[in-house]
Scaffold this motif. Structure first.
Motif, short mmCIF file in Angstrom:
data_model
loop_
_atom_site.label_atom_id
_atom_site.label_comp_id
_atom_site.label_asym_id
_atom_site.label_seq_id
_atom_site.Cartn_x
_atom_site.Cartn_y
_atom_site.Cartn_z
N SER A 150 13.00 -5.84 0.96
CA SER A 150 14.59 -6.00 0.82
C SER A 150 15.20 -5.89 -0.51
N THR A 186 7.58 -7.08 4.47
CA THR A 186 9.09 -6.74 4.30
C THR A 186 9.65 -6.42 3.11
N THR A 202 15.12 0.31 6.50
CA THR A 202 13.78 0.44 6.14
C THR A 202 12.64 1.09 6.74
N TYR A 227 7.98 1.53 6.93
CA TYR A 227 6.79 0.82 6.56
C TYR A 227 5.65 1.86 7.04
N LYS A 250 2.88 -2.52 8.47
CA LYS A 250 3.90 -2.84 9.54
C LYS A 250 3.76 -4.12 10.08
#
Length: 111
Positions: free
Chosen positions: A67, A65, A54, A56, A61
């Motif tokens: 996923s 999150t 991943t 950001y 950041k």
């Protein structure tokens, strides 16, 4: 038929949380989330690769999150510690011999 459908947006107070979902169909691979605030250009928020790595934007950041659930062909964006400047329409982006976008979901952070 390629389709990306975002959901989970809404109105939340500063410091609150939301979880966005992007469900894909038609063989498209979801690569990440973008957002567009009124009067501003669309900007990249987060990305997730096939190996689940991943990345950001600096502005999110530590708070957001990303996923993936391959079984559901869905990518999520968990957003914590929301700020008024996070207010925007959030879009997921997918690829399949071309680039595809969902219809967007509105996130509004306001007291």
């Amino acid at each position: 038929q390629v389709q990306l459908v975002e959901s989970g947006g809404g109105l939340v107070q500063p410091g609150g949380s939301l979880r966005l979902s992007c469900a894909a169909s038609g063989g498209v691979f979801i690569v990440g989330w973008y957002r567009q605030a009124p009067g501003r250009q669309r900007e990249w928020v987060a990305a997730i690769d096939r190996d689940f790595s991943t990345s950001y934007a600096d502005s999110v950041k530590g708070r957001f999150t990303i996923s993936r659930d391959n079984a559901k062909n869905t990518v999520y964006l968990q957003m914590n510690g929301l700020k008024p400047e996070d207010t925007a329409v959030y879009y997921c982006k997918g690829i399949n011999y071309g680039t595809y976008w969902g219809q967007g979901t509105q996130v509004t952070v306001s007291s």
